[in-house]
Design an enzyme around this catalytic site. Structure first.
Site, short mmCIF file in Angstrom:
data_model
loop_
_atom_site.label_atom_id
_atom_site.label_comp_id
_atom_site.label_asym_id
_atom_site.label_seq_id
_atom_site.Cartn_x
_atom_site.Cartn_y
_atom_site.Cartn_z
CB SER A 146 -0.90 0.01 1.23
OG SER A 146 -1.47 1.28 1.43
CE LYS A 147 3.51 6.76 -3.21
NZ LYS A 147 4.92 6.64 -3.55
NE ARG A 148 -4.62 3.85 2.75
CZ ARG A 148 -5.24 3.11 1.84
NH1 ARG A 148 -5.46 3.59 0.63
NH2 ARG A 148 -5.63 1.89 2.13
CG ASP B 244 7.85 5.74 -4.54
OD1 ASP B 244 8.01 6.95 -4.76
OD2 ASP B 244 6.86 5.28 -3.94
#
Length: 492
Positions: A263-265, A273
């Site tokens: 998850s990017k979160r 990235d």
């Protein structure tokens, strides 16, 4: 009044047939996470391995999640990864437009056709917006299911707000086939009458997806297995329209660990990235392809064209794949080593220049030192930061058991090397090497006993990407001799 089928017939006539057609349909939300990239890659590989068409469709109906510039991120990422599409918003094609908001006029027509066919109905009940979005509501029969045509016409005539819901059969079961998970059967009584068209006239994701896939002739639908629970409703929509059902390929998730999805979160890296962290795009694509798919055998390194040749849907695993950054780093180092020297120099130069500002140094010589010793491009600046300026260092670096050196031995070696190097006529690799090797022979010491102190003197570091000879060659005569004199002073 029966619906005029002329327009629908024209739409049907546009649909290409007789070929495999796949689509990648991202939402432009700002970045390409690893799971999204894998979906794009598998979709591409299916099309290319079958000699078919790969289509890009932008799904932007959820305007609240859109990020400015995100569509360009999608284009750029796919281009860098080599995933060239045959049809899409930027290049057109026979079944455009390829942006969902530009197709909004289609969905209501198809929903009204579905009502005519008995697969959907107008619902005038008051529901919360969140319920309309999700289709969640009481499993008790919606009273609007039973409205007569006259009652519906009367309510429409009064301008009452409505949604259009899918009419799920109350009896029996629905079976769908997935290429990975096989046949799955669900009881229709467990399915809700999901919203197809919202009160604002826009479609829900589930309905727009089915309509677009049919209108674009999509034969294989690749998506995450979180959509397995929606597949029965998709099947029932296809059947209600009398459309051919595509092959479903539901992929298990990419996990950070055994318990958590990436998850990017939570700080897990997106494609962008990973590139910023010094990974090569080709290495990322190769590694992502193997996150949940096996070509069989021991081989792991594949170019994109080799992946096309090797790809088979049935190699996709039912089990979740765990993203291993160390494994990706290994892939990356192998890709770096395999690059043609001139190509590595080109990709390495921006990183070399972060710490090597002196333009008199030959970048290709520095790059040659790095190529077999570099795992990520971002490792480079720290590895070569001694070229511009000799860093402060402690004379303890001269003590090295394996090379049989201590400070006293190192001082003797540097004092012996200085006049020999000063006397060299030509400052080339072989000349420097022969000079130092013949000196070691005369001094009756191992080569390492001489080379270690010379390397420490010219770099000021215990670990360098090249040996004493290579570093001396790049630094040039004057800088090399200056640094050796500095070493002698430090040790004296």
């Amino acid at each position: 009044m029966p619906i005029d089928m002329t327009w629908f017939d024209e739409m049907e006539a546009r649909i290409p047939t007789g070929e495999v057609r796949t689509r990648f349909a991202p939402s432009p939300t700002g970045y390409m996470h690893v799971g999204n990239l894998r979906t794009a890659l598998y979709t591409y590989l299916i099309a290319r391995s079958k000699g078919g068409k790969f289509i890009l469709r932008i799904e932007d109906t959820d305007q609240s999640r859109l990020v400015e510039g995100a569509v360009q991120v999608i284009y750029d990422t796919m281009k860098k990864c080599g995933l060239e599409h045959d049809e899409g918003p930027d290049i057109g094609g026979p079944v455009g437009p390829y942006v969902q908001t530009e197709r909004r006029g289609f969905y209501k027509k198809y929903a009204e056709l579905l009502v005519e066919k008995g697969g959907a109905y107008y619902c005038f009940c008051e529901k919360a917006e969140s319920e309309e979005e999700s289709g969640d509501f009481s499993r008790a029969d919606d009273p609007c299911r039973a409205l007569s045509q006259d009652e519906v016409r009367e309510k429409l005539g009064k301008g009452l707000p409505y949604v259009i819901r899918q009419r799920i059969p109350r009896e029996g079961s629905t079976t769908f086939h997935d290429e990975i998970f096989g046949d799955i059967t669900v009881e229709n009584s467990t399915l809700d009458d999901q919203v197809l068209i919202k009160r604002d006239g826009l479609p829900t994701y589930n309905f727009a997806n089915v309509v677009d896939d049919h209108m674009m002739g999509i034969t294989h639908v690749v998506r995450g297995n979180e959509y397995l629970s929606s597949a029965p409703k998709y099947n029932l929509l296809y059947e209600s329209f009398g459309w051919q059902i595509p092959k479903y390929v539901h992929c298990s998730p990419v996990m950070r660990d055994a318990h958590n999805k990436m998850s990017k979160r939570h700080g897990d890296p997106s494609y962008e990235d990973l590139i910023a962290q010094g990974y090569l795009s080709d290495a990322v694509v190769n590694y992502v392809a193997l996150l949940g798919w096996s070509p069989g055998g021991e081989r792991e390194i594949f170019s994109l064209s080799e992946l096309v040749e090797a790809f088979d849907i049935h190699g996709i695993s039912k089990s979740p794949a765990i993203f291993d950054i160390d494994k990706l780093t290994y892939f990356n180092s192998e890709y770096i080593k395999a690059l043609p020297p001139e190509k590595f120099t080109a990709v390495a130069e921006p990183y070399i220049r972060k710490t090597v500002k002196n333009t008199s140094f030959d970048i290709s010589l520095i790059a040659a030192l790095l190529q077999q010793r570099c795992e990520r491009l971002t490792d480079i600046p720290e590895k070569v930061d001694f070229f511009d300026e000799l860093p402060p260092y402690d004379t303890e670096l001269y003590v090295h058991k394996k090379s049989k050196t201590d400070e006293a031995v190192s001082l003797e070696m540097l004092k012996s090397a200085l006049p020999e190097l000063e006397a060299l006529h030509s400052w080339e690799h072989d000349g420097i090497y022969n000079c130092l090797v013949s000196l070691a022979e005369r001094l009756e010491v191992k080569n390492a006993t001489l080379m270690w102190p010379v390397r420490i003197a010219v770099s000021g570091k215990a670990v360098t990407p090249g040996g004493a000879v290579e570093i001396c060659r790049i630094l040039g005569r004057d800088e090399t001799l200056c640094r050796i004199r500095t070493g002698i002073e430090k040790l004296s």
